[in-house]
Design an enzyme around this catalytic site. Sequence first.
Site, PDB file in Angstrom:
ATOM      1  N   LYS A   1       0.943  -1.073  -0.153  1.00  0.00           N
ATOM      2  CA  LYS A   1       0.076   0.061   0.252  1.00  0.00           C
ATOM      3  C   LYS A   1       0.857   1.146  -0.205  1.00  0.00           C
ATOM      4  CE  LYS A   1      -1.805   2.858   2.658  1.00  0.00           C
ATOM      5  NZ  LYS A   1      -1.886   4.152   1.626  1.00  0.00           N
TER       6      LYS A   1
ATOM      7  N   GLY B   1       6.876   5.158   8.065  1.00  0.00           N
ATOM      8  CA  GLY B   1       5.929   6.120   8.209  1.00  0.00           C
ATOM      9  C   GLY B   1       6.259   6.993   9.692  1.00  0.00           C
ATOM     10  N   SER B   2       5.001   7.704  10.042  1.00  0.00           N
ATOM     11  CA  SER B   2       4.979   8.280  11.197  1.00  0.00           C
ATOM     12  C   SER B   2       5.031   7.550  12.500  1.00  0.00           C
ATOM     13  CB  SER B   2       4.049   9.329  11.144  1.00  0.00           C
ATOM     14  OG  SER B   2       2.704   8.674  11.203  1.00  0.00           O
ATOM     15  N   THR B   3       5.608   8.153  13.587  1.00  0.00           N
ATOM     16  CA  THR B   3       5.587   7.344  14.608  1.00  0.00           C
ATOM     17  C   THR B   3       4.139   6.907  15.224  1.00  0.00           C
ATOM     18  OG1 THR B   3       7.544   8.312  15.235  1.00  0.00           O
ATOM     19  CG2 THR B   3       6.645   7.459  17.132  1.00  0.00           C
TER      20      THR B   3
ATOM     21  N   GLY C   1       2.770   4.062  13.396  1.00  0.00           N
ATOM     22  CA  GLY C   1       3.488   2.924  13.867  1.00  0.00           C
ATOM     23  C   GLY C   1       2.963   2.590  15.114  1.00  0.00           C
TER      24      GLY C   1
ATOM     25  N   GLU D   1       9.733   1.292  10.695  1.00  0.00           N
ATOM     26  CA  GLU D   1      10.758   2.362  10.769  1.00  0.00           C
ATOM     27  C   GLU D   1      10.067   3.683  10.825  1.00  0.00           C
ATOM     28  OE1 GLU D   1      12.850   0.070   6.858  1.00  0.00           O
ATOM     29  OE2 GLU D   1      13.370   2.108   6.955  1.00  0.00           O
TER      30      GLU D   1
ATOM     31  N   CYS E   1      13.745  10.799   7.087  1.00  0.00           N
ATOM     32  CA  CYS E   1      13.616  10.333   8.219  1.00  0.00           C
ATOM     33  C   CYS E   1      14.897  10.604   9.144  1.00  0.00           C
ATOM     34  CB  CYS E   1      13.104   9.026   8.507  1.00  0.00           C
ATOM     35  SG  CYS E   1      14.108   7.779   7.453  1.00  0.00           S
TER      36      CYS E   1
ATOM     37  N   GLU F   1      10.011  16.510  14.957  1.00  0.00           N
ATOM     38  CA  GLU F   1      10.439  16.131  13.466  1.00  0.00           C
ATOM     39  C   GLU F   1       9.481  17.247  12.670  1.00  0.00           C
ATOM     40  OE1 GLU F   1       9.072  12.753  11.489  1.00  0.00           O
ATOM     41  OE2 GLU F   1      10.931  12.596  10.491  1.00  0.00           O
TER      42      GLU F   1
HETATM   43  P1  NAD Z   1       2.190   8.336   7.711  1.00  0.00           P
HETATM   44  O1  NAD Z   1       2.570   7.367   8.848  1.00  0.00           O
HETATM   45  O2  NAD Z   1       1.202   9.474   7.723  1.00  0.00           O
HETATM   46  O3  NAD Z   1       1.906   7.545   6.424  1.00  0.00           O
HETATM   47  C1  NAD Z   1       2.783   6.397   5.955  1.00  0.00           C
HETATM   48  C2  NAD Z   1       2.132   5.469   5.361  1.00  0.00           C
HETATM   49  O4  NAD Z   1       1.051   4.918   6.263  1.00  0.00           O
HETATM   50  C3  NAD Z   1       1.062   5.686   4.250  1.00  0.00           C
HETATM   51  O5  NAD Z   1       0.958   4.675   3.205  1.00  0.00           O
HETATM   52  C4  NAD Z   1      -0.120   5.976   4.799  1.00  0.00           C
HETATM   53  O6  NAD Z   1      -1.355   5.859   3.972  1.00  0.00           O
HETATM   54  C5  NAD Z   1      -0.225   4.859   5.692  1.00  0.00           C
HETATM   55  N1  NAD Z   1      -1.456   5.148   7.123  1.00  0.00           N
HETATM   56  C6  NAD Z   1      -1.505   6.274   7.486  1.00  0.00           C
HETATM   57  N2  NAD Z   1      -2.370   5.965   8.390  1.00  0.00           N
HETATM   58  C7  NAD Z   1      -2.402   4.789   8.678  1.00  0.00           C
HETATM   59  C8  NAD Z   1      -3.041   3.873   9.578  1.00  0.00           C
HETATM   60  N3  NAD Z   1      -3.667   4.425  10.844  1.00  0.00           N
HETATM   61  N4  NAD Z   1      -3.037   2.570   9.395  1.00  0.00           N
HETATM   62  C9  NAD Z   1      -2.154   1.978   8.530  1.00  0.00           C
HETATM   63  N5  NAD Z   1      -1.433   2.667   7.192  1.00  0.00           N
HETATM   64  C10 NAD Z   1      -1.634   4.039   7.538  1.00  0.00           C
HETATM   65  O7  NAD Z   1       3.549   9.247   7.351  1.00  0.00           O
HETATM   66  P2  NAD Z   1       3.690  10.642   6.490  1.00  0.00           P
HETATM   67  O8  NAD Z   1       3.574  11.490   7.598  1.00  0.00           O
HETATM   68  O9  NAD Z   1       2.926  10.630   5.279  1.00  0.00           O
HETATM   69  O10 NAD Z   1       5.432  10.240   6.173  1.00  0.00           O
HETATM   70  C11 NAD Z   1       6.213  10.661   6.890  1.00  0.00           C
HETATM   71  C12 NAD Z   1       6.910  10.165   8.155  1.00  0.00           C
HETATM   72  O11 NAD Z   1       7.611   8.873   7.616  1.00  0.00           O
HETATM   73  C13 NAD Z   1       7.832  10.935   8.858  1.00  0.00           C
HETATM   74  O12 NAD Z   1       7.716  10.745  10.026  1.00  0.00           O
HETATM   75  C14 NAD Z   1       9.179  10.210   8.449  1.00  0.00           C
HETATM   76  O13 NAD Z   1      10.238  10.553   9.559  1.00  0.00           O
HETATM   77  C15 NAD Z   1       8.701   8.870   8.467  1.00  0.00           C
HETATM   78  N6  NAD Z   1       9.738   8.009   7.389  1.00  0.00           N
HETATM   79  C16 NAD Z   1      10.538   7.175   8.115  1.00  0.00           C
HETATM   80  C17 NAD Z   1      11.635   6.361   7.551  1.00  0.00           C
HETATM   81  C18 NAD Z   1      12.553   5.501   8.087  1.00  0.00           C
HETATM   82  O14 NAD Z   1      13.191   4.813   7.514  1.00  0.00           O
HETATM   83  N7  NAD Z   1      12.299   5.490   9.350  1.00  0.00           N
HETATM   84  C19 NAD Z   1      11.712   6.691   6.039  1.00  0.00           C
HETATM   85  C20 NAD Z   1      10.826   7.583   5.299  1.00  0.00           C
HETATM   86  C21 NAD Z   1      10.099   8.332   6.328  1.00  0.00           C
END
Ligand code: NAD
Length: 428
Positions: free
Chosen positions: A178, A231-233, A236, A253, A287, A388
């Site tokens: 996804k 994605g975001s904490t 996660g 991550e 990130c 962040e």
């Molecule tokens: P996000 O968590 O909002 O979205 C990431 C993904 O999760 C997207 O595909 C989104 O549609 C999906 N998502 C959103 N809500 C969800 C839920 N409730 N259940 C399951 N999936 C869901 O992240 P973002 O803000 O769009 O991306 C940026 C974040 O990602 C930043 O915090 C960044 O640091 C982090 N990031 C981390 C790494 C790493 O390797 N640690 C790499 C790139 C980005």
Amino acid sequence: MSVPHYSLFIDGEWVDSPEHYEIRSPATGELVATVAKGSTQHIDQAVAAAKAAHASGVWRSKAPEERADLLNAVAARLAERADELAVLQTRENGATIRVTSTLHLGLSIGQLQYLAGLAKSYEFEKPGPAIGPLPAEGILRREPLGVVAAIVPWNIPLLVIVWKIAPALAAGNTVVLKPDEHAPLLALEVAREFEAAGLPKGVLNVVVGDGEPVGYYLSGHPDVRKVAFTGSTAVGKSILGQAAETIKRVTLELGGKGPNIILDDADLSVAVDGSLFAAMANNGQACEAGTRLLVPGSIKDEFLAKLIERAKTLTLGDPLDPATDVGPVITREQQQRILGYLDGAKAQGATAAVGGGAPDGPQFQAGNWIEPTILTDVTNDMTIAREEVFGPVLTVLTYDTIDEAVAIANGLRQRLARHQPELPLRRL
Ligand code: NAD
């Protein structure tokens, strides 16, 4: 130029949906593509296809070398299209063409080849420990789990996709990917190349959809055995909670607030360029970005003078122009969020030594722009030093002793890019 339309990839078929996303350039607002908007029903179909493909053995029963050959074939196909795909990625998420051609395409293709190589050398089966006094021998065999959900963000999509799906596929699992709804195009291009390379139906499925309900539904699906998430904490944490309910494996991550410690004997010109690269690459949307710069008080004035002078030379503009250093941020919401952080930082006493807001000029009206920003007079208790920002914003903190610098570096809950106390600081 006609605008391409992308469908979802489920069970080896391209599946449209009644609702579509409009993918617009963050730099200009131009329509780049339309994409089918997936639903929870599409997730059900994709998970069922992945489960059936796993059960049939069509992928897991292949020799690891054969799986590796297919991954390498996809890497070769992506390499042939690297220039075109780098432009597409730049138009979709605004990362500069210098970064999409190297970090997004070049590194991802290299990583795909590396992971394919691991499949060839990994010992999926080896003699296990003897089983006590019984007249029997043990065998240690690593089996694929089954359906793996891969949920990825928009900032460096291809690299994160490769890191998720290549190991899963190399080990014989099936995958439901996804992508983020703001930048799904490279995921669908990858699916196209897997299809062309002959991946059996159902082994890789791509469903574009909103985080909620679609991502949420996928990560809680009872037939998914593992969730690999970047994605975001906050998300996660939610995924970890869902995994507890359904007893799944999880890899997370999450976000970061990377410290970058300058030592007092550093070569300052190297350190200045390195610090700006660490904070501003990918328009500051990484990130592991080094967004908390720790400078020794003894060289602060000299270092800051050089940093500010150099930062003022960074070009903000058309991300397709190879001369551009910094492009736009992904969405208008993200731009507003960053502007809120900048206002808050100034209200708490920080000084915008460079930038500090949205740029003026007609070329910046339609997109989501933030000036490359250096904030000084920052203390470690300020919000800007702790949260962040995910944009081209570098905060400068000062320290007196190395121990103090390490304590500041490690003092936040974000655990990416921490200094390991048992390792010496490396002098570059
Ligand atoms: P996000 O968590 O909002 O979205 C990431 C993904 O999760 C997207 O595909 C989104 O549609 C999906 N998502 C959103 N809500 C969800 C839920 N409730 N259940 C399951 N999936 C869901 O992240 P973002 O803000 O769009 O991306 C940026 C974040 O990602 C930043 O915090 C960044 O640091 C982090 N990031 C981390 C790494 C790493 O390797 N640690 C790499 C790139 C980005």
